[in-house]
Design a protein around this motif. Structure first.
Motif, PDB file in Angstrom:
ATOM      1  N   VAL A 113       0.851  -1.139   0.062  1.00  0.00           N
ATOM      2  CA  VAL A 113       0.012  -0.235  -0.020  1.00  0.00           C
ATOM      3  C   VAL A 113       0.966   1.206   0.079  1.00  0.00           C
ATOM      4  CG1 VAL A 113      -1.803   1.378   1.294  1.00  0.00           C
ATOM      5  CG2 VAL A 113      -1.743  -1.171   1.289  1.00  0.00           C
ATOM      6  N   SER A 114       0.987   1.877  -1.146  1.00  0.00           N
ATOM      7  CA  SER A 114       1.949   2.907  -1.517  1.00  0.00           C
ATOM      8  C   SER A 114       1.405   4.313  -1.275  1.00  0.00           C
ATOM      9  CB  SER A 114       2.631   2.595  -2.514  1.00  0.00           C
ATOM     10  OG  SER A 114       2.130   2.518  -3.615  1.00  0.00           O
ATOM     11  N   LYS A 115      -0.005   4.292  -1.426  1.00  0.00           N
ATOM     12  CA  LYS A 115      -0.534   5.778  -1.567  1.00  0.00           C
ATOM     13  C   LYS A 115      -1.108   6.452  -0.603  1.00  0.00           C
ATOM     14  CE  LYS A 115      -1.469   4.450  -6.461  1.00  0.00           C
ATOM     15  NZ  LYS A 115      -2.565   4.111  -7.446  1.00  0.00           N
ATOM     16  N   VAL A 116      -0.771   5.939   0.661  1.00  0.00           N
ATOM     17  CA  VAL A 116      -1.244   6.377   2.049  1.00  0.00           C
ATOM     18  C   VAL A 116      -0.601   7.873   2.170  1.00  0.00           C
ATOM     19  CG1 VAL A 116      -1.715   6.145   4.507  1.00  0.00           C
ATOM     20  CG2 VAL A 116      -2.091   4.113   2.931  1.00  0.00           C
ATOM     21  N   THR A 117      -1.667   8.998   2.433  1.00  0.00           N
ATOM     22  CA  THR A 117      -0.904  10.005   2.690  1.00  0.00           C
ATOM     23  C   THR A 117      -1.281  10.349   4.087  1.00  0.00           C
ATOM     24  OG1 THR A 117      -2.783  11.245   1.774  1.00  0.00           O
ATOM     25  CG2 THR A 117      -0.992  10.876   0.514  1.00  0.00           C
ATOM     26  N   THR A 118      -2.447   9.795   4.648  1.00  0.00           N
ATOM     27  CA  THR A 118      -2.828  10.116   5.850  1.00  0.00           C
ATOM     28  C   THR A 118      -3.115   8.923   6.603  1.00  0.00           C
ATOM     29  OG1 THR A 118      -3.825  12.190   5.102  1.00  0.00           O
ATOM     30  CG2 THR A 118      -4.624  11.468   7.409  1.00  0.00           C
ATOM     31  N   LEU A 119      -2.604   8.739   7.798  1.00  0.00           N
ATOM     32  CA  LEU A 119      -2.626   7.742   8.740  1.00  0.00           C
ATOM     33  C   LEU A 119      -2.840   7.838  10.319  1.00  0.00           C
ATOM     34  CD1 LEU A 119      -2.580   4.542   8.994  1.00  0.00           C
ATOM     35  CD2 LEU A 119      -0.266   4.460   9.193  1.00  0.00           C
TER      36      LEU A 119
END
Length: 195
Positions: free
Chosen positions: A184-190
């Motif tokens: 999963v390489s598109k996470v900008t907010t976690l």
């Protein structure tokens, strides 16, 4: 061709029918795949969704009611228009099937999910996923939006591997299985909670 299916009670397959039901065109309603669009409503008496029950149907979304306690292997496989699935809120875990005879099976195989709203715990019956294709929502490269409700405490191995999720709130999660977010390489907010 059916365009509107309302199921208001559990359907139990006979042993002979269940044994013979092993392909996407052999489910209870899966022969209706010629429909342009199918709407499925599951009522409050539905407890189990058998294998291949809605396989290959042209549905775009489905809500799984809180009364459902089990979804069989391949129940929604080959639903090539299924983009959204909502699991209604329930403190009772939902058992999700997987056939470990093949590495490409699962309830949503070949369904291009974009949105998952998960308001209950999932007990994935495939105990040892080895890669993304064996995660319950693994290899869903179209999956952008995941919402985890308060009842979700555990994410199974490879659950969302190789998805396109851009933001995620883990909410009340306490345990994350191996590879749950591998690839999963598109996470900008976690958001990782104290739990």
């Amino acid at each position: 061709p059916l365009t509107d299916i309302s199921v208001n009670r559990s359907l139990v397959l006979t042993e002979a029918y269940a044994a013979a039901c092993d392909a996407v065109d052999e489910g209870i309603f899966s022969t209706e795949k010629g429909s342009q669009n199918t709407t499925i409503t599951l009522g409050g008496q539905v407890g189990k969704i058998p294998e291949f029950m809605f396989a290959s149907l042209p549905l775009t979304s489905i809500t799984i009611p809180a009364t459902v306690t089990e979804i069989g292997n391949d129940a929604f496989t080959n639903c090539t228009k299924l983009k959204s699935i909502t699991f209604a809120e329930s403190p009772t875990p939902l058992t999700i099937g997987f056939n470990d005879d093949n590495d490409d099976d699962g309830p949503f195989f070949d369904s291009p999910l974009e949105k998952v709203v998960l308001n209950r715990e999932l007990n994935y019956t495939f105990s040892s996923p080895a890669n993304a294709s064996e995660g319950v929502f693994g290899n869903k490269t179209t999956l952008i939006s995941v919402t985890l409700g308060d009842n979700v405490k555990t994410l199974s191995p490879y659950m969302f591997a190789n998805s396109a999720i851009t933001s995620l709130d883990l909410n009340k999660v306490t345990t994350i299985g191996k590879g749950a977010f591998e690839g999963v390489s598109k996470v900008t907010t976690l958001n990782i909670p104290a739990t």
